[in-house]
Design a protein around this motif. Structure first.
Motif, PDB file in Angstrom:
ATOM      1  N   ARG A 131      58.799  14.713 -99.036  1.00 37.35           N
ATOM      2  CA  ARG A 131      58.293  15.765 -98.143  1.00 37.35           C
ATOM      3  C   ARG A 131      56.837  15.487 -97.755  1.00 37.35           C
ATOM      4  O   ARG A 131      56.450  15.672 -96.599  1.00 37.35           O
ATOM      5  CB  ARG A 131      58.411  17.130 -98.821  1.00 37.35           C
ATOM      6  N   TYR A 132      56.061  15.074 -98.757  1.00 36.94           N
ATOM      7  CA  TYR A 132      54.671  14.717 -98.474  1.00 36.94           C
ATOM      8  C   TYR A 132      54.613  13.598 -97.430  1.00 36.94           C
ATOM      9  O   TYR A 132      53.836  13.671 -96.464  1.00 36.94           O
ATOM     10  CB  TYR A 132      53.975  14.288 -99.763  1.00 36.94           C
TER      11      TYR A 132
ATOM     12  N   HIS B 184      53.123  11.193 -92.377  1.00 36.62           N
ATOM     13  CA  HIS B 184      53.367  10.170 -91.358  1.00 36.62           C
ATOM     14  C   HIS B 184      54.068  10.729 -90.123  1.00 36.62           C
ATOM     15  O   HIS B 184      54.405   9.957 -89.217  1.00 36.62           O
ATOM     16  CB  HIS B 184      54.182   9.027 -91.960  1.00 36.62           C
ATOM     17  N   ARG B 185      54.268  12.057 -90.098  1.00 36.13           N
ATOM     18  CA  ARG B 185      54.848  12.734 -88.930  1.00 36.13           C
ATOM     19  C   ARG B 185      56.207  12.112 -88.567  1.00 36.13           C
ATOM     20  O   ARG B 185      56.439  11.644 -87.451  1.00 36.13           O
ATOM     21  CB  ARG B 185      53.900  12.659 -87.728  1.00 36.13           C
ATOM     22  N   VAL B 186      57.128  12.160 -89.525  1.00 37.22           N
ATOM     23  CA  VAL B 186      58.458  11.597 -89.335  1.00 37.22           C
ATOM     24  C   VAL B 186      59.496  12.716 -89.380  1.00 37.22           C
ATOM     25  O   VAL B 186      59.489  13.542 -90.301  1.00 37.22           O
ATOM     26  CB  VAL B 186      58.768  10.549 -90.432  1.00 37.22           C
ATOM     27  N   LEU B 187      60.365  12.740 -88.390  1.00 37.07           N
ATOM     28  CA  LEU B 187      61.442  13.726 -88.300  1.00 37.07           C
ATOM     29  C   LEU B 187      60.917  15.149 -88.477  1.00 37.07           C
ATOM     30  O   LEU B 187      61.440  15.946 -89.257  1.00 37.07           O
ATOM     31  CB  LEU B 187      62.538  13.433 -89.330  1.00 37.07           C
ATOM     32  N   LEU B 188      59.876  15.454 -87.729  1.00 37.22           N
ATOM     33  CA  LEU B 188      59.319  16.807 -87.734  1.00 37.22           C
ATOM     34  C   LEU B 188      59.471  17.442 -86.367  1.00 37.22           C
ATOM     35  O   LEU B 188      59.370  16.772 -85.337  1.00 37.22           O
ATOM     36  CB  LEU B 188      57.838  16.775 -88.105  1.00 37.22           C
ATOM     37  N   ASP B 189      59.704  18.729 -86.362  1.00 36.36           N
ATOM     38  CA  ASP B 189      59.603  19.547 -85.154  1.00 36.36           C
ATOM     39  C   ASP B 189      58.428  20.478 -85.381  1.00 36.36           C
ATOM     40  O   ASP B 189      58.535  21.451 -86.132  1.00 36.36           O
ATOM     41  CB  ASP B 189      60.892  20.348 -84.912  1.00 36.36           C
TER      42      ASP B 189
ATOM     43  N   GLU C 217      57.570  21.563 -89.144  1.00 35.91           N
ATOM     44  CA  GLU C 217      58.766  21.811 -89.932  1.00 35.91           C
ATOM     45  C   GLU C 217      59.733  20.642 -89.812  1.00 35.91           C
ATOM     46  O   GLU C 217      59.720  19.906 -88.827  1.00 35.91           O
ATOM     47  CB  GLU C 217      59.439  23.109 -89.470  1.00 35.91           C
ATOM     48  N   PRO C 218      60.603  20.467 -90.806  1.00 30.31           N
ATOM     49  CA  PRO C 218      61.565  19.362 -90.745  1.00 30.31           C
ATOM     50  C   PRO C 218      62.556  19.549 -89.604  1.00 30.31           C
ATOM     51  O   PRO C 218      62.993  20.683 -89.327  1.00 30.31           O
ATOM     52  CB  PRO C 218      62.268  19.425 -92.104  1.00 30.31           C
ATOM     53  N   ALA C 219      62.874  18.477 -88.936  1.00 28.53           N
ATOM     54  CA  ALA C 219      63.884  18.535 -87.887  1.00 28.53           C
ATOM     55  C   ALA C 219      65.171  19.112 -88.456  1.00 28.53           C
ATOM     56  O   ALA C 219      65.604  18.731 -89.541  1.00 28.53           O
ATOM     57  CB  ALA C 219      64.132  17.140 -87.325  1.00 28.53           C
TER      58      ALA C 219
END
Length: 490
Positions: free
Chosen positions: A132-133, A138-143, A146-148
């Protein structure tokens, strides 16, 4: 000007800075004398290194020597090196004196960021927390923030048993590398080394894994386009007739440095954004790279060198010869025979056979975790000490003080029966723990639980099994049966 020394697991363009920089690549024969590697692993490593030398041309000084130190004695320029991936190599570099050591590459999270995260944990560290960190950092799979899709983990969607209607998944096979004269030269050299007394395990065979960046990129692109959509649901499933399932077969490419993990992570994320792969599959793949792979790399350095000798459960037995030598023909249990044959014939099986067939069996028998670290390191094309230390000691063998996971990955034959098609054609019955047709995993599970119960943590995930253990009226007979079986192949 400094000459950059590249180890054989630092072969991609992200290990270079200057298109004109002079480079050094050294083949050390002593590496293969020290331990018996899988023949196909030795072939892959040497092929990848020599292919890289050919690509670099006049920029590369390629030395073939008995030891690294002998090779370095031939170099007159100042040397710089990217942080090596093993303690042995790091200690060698440090002993050389005037060598500049650059920060590690080939991973996503920096050592400084991981140490800051880990120091804040003040106790047990969990991969899910780190994942999660890393997703946020690294701004991966975020909307937004929040998580995509609203959930960090879609594991619950990725635990389907294999389809019953077919012995194979309906996915196109990965591209197969084409061997060339470099591969032929490597094979001749390995034949000569064997004649000189250098020992290997496993069978030789056509090279199955990429040895160049071009081959690795081709396989990555094929996976993202054709195999990733099916990967997620069946990533924990096993089929006797389909050892590859929908896995990427890219772990060796990442570990040789042919691919930068972030390019694969962004590529996978793009398939979700454009609708060509479901989020469950993409998240599962990203979790393996951004989460687990980075996590075990950093733990290798964060923990001290004694971590691989951890032995929480008192596992003191040596790995038996039939297992160490990949003698699958000695095994009658269908799942173990097939998986061990996969290691023998390919130097690779995917993560569930490693964890729930090989590791589970070793855990139940009480084999030394440190020996298993070495066995996995030597026997798998993607095996390195940094990969296997936490994977085997902390996860598979539950030998650390619960630092990585809250429950052991131990299971009876019912797990294999649910997640595979192995049990249908096996001489053993997964529901039976006593008798000639008793499943070695089922009998082994209850004897292991009885043997280790005083060392296991008290938690809800184990309490049900411990209550069942207390209700077994045939436990003394099962114990005697397993003592008689001893270390012989099941």
């Amino acid at each position: 000007m400094r000459r950059r020394w590249l180890f054989a697991d630092q072969l991609g363009p992200h290990f270079l800075d200057d298109p004109h920089q002079q480079l050094l690549l050294v083949e050390s024969k002593a590496v293969f004398r020290r331990r018996a590697f899988h023949r196909q692993k030795a072939h892959l490593v040497l092929s990848a290194l020599r292919h890289r030398v050919a690509e670099l041309g006049d920029r590369a000084l390629h030395l073939r020597t008995e030891t690294y130190r002998e090779g370095l004695d031939q170099v007159r320029e100042p040397i710089e090196v990217i942080h090596p991936t093993s303690r042995r190599a790091r200690d060698l570099v440090r002993s050389l004196g005037q060598v500049t050591v650059l920060p590690p590459r080939g991973f996503v999270t920096s050592p400084e960021d991981f140490t800051g995260w880990a120091d804040d944990r003040r106790g047990a560290m969990r991969m899910d927390d780190f994942y999660r960190y890393a997703r946020r950092h690294h701004r991966v799979l975020l909307d937004g923030n929040e998580p995509a899709g609203g959930r960090w983990s879609l594991d619950v969607d990725n635990r389907q048993p294999p389809p019953k209607e077919s012995p194979r998944l309906d996915v196109p096979p990965p591209p197969v590398p084409q061997e060339d004269e470099i591969d032929a030269e490597v094979r001749r050299d390995l034949d000569r080394w064997e004649a000189e007394g250098i020992r290997f395990v496993g069978r030789d065979g056509p090279r199955l894994f990429p040895a160049t960046r071009a081959e690795a990129v081709t396989r990555l692109e094929h996976f993202l386009r054709h195999r990733l959509p099916t990967f997620g649901p069946y990533e924990d499933a096993m089929l006797a007739g389909d050892p590859l399932m929908a896995h990427s077969l890219l772990s060796s490419s990442f570990n040789l440095g042919l691919l930068d993990p972030m390019e694969a992570i962004r590529g996978a994320e793009a398939t979700y954004r454009d609708g060509s792969a479901p989020l469950s599959s993409v998240e599962g793949f990203v979790r393996q790279l951004l989460g687990w792979r980075d996590f075990v790399w950093h733990l290798y350095w964060y923990f001290d060198a004694g971590y691989r000798r951890s032995d929480r459960l008192g596992a003191r037995k040596s790995v038996p010869a039939w297992f160490a030598n990949l003698d699958a023909d000695a095994v009658q249990a269908r799942c173990l025979a097939d998986v061990l044959a996969g290691v023998r014939d390919r130097g690779w099986v995917h993560h569930i056979p490693r964890l729930m067939v090989l590791g589970n069996y070793a855990l139940q028998r009480g084999w030394r975790p440190s020996e298993l670290v070495d066995w996995f390191h030597r026997s798998f094309v993607d095996g390195y000490e940094w990969v296997m230390a936490a994977n085997v000691v902390g996860m598979s063998q539950f030998a650390d003080p619960g630092q990585l996971t809250t429950k052991p990955y131990a299971a009876a034959g019912s797990y294999v029966n649910k997640m595979s098609d192995y049990c249908g054609g096996c001489r053993y019955e997964p529901k039976r723990r006593l008798g000639e047709d008793a499943c070695p995993y089922t009998a082994g599970y209850w004897v292991w639980l009885d043997r280790t119960r005083e060392r296991l943590p008290v938690n809800a995930r184990l309490s049900r099994s411990l209550r069942q253990l207390d209700q077994l009226d045939d436990l003394p007979e099962v114990r005697a049966q397993e003592r008689q079986r001893g270390s012989q192949a099941p």
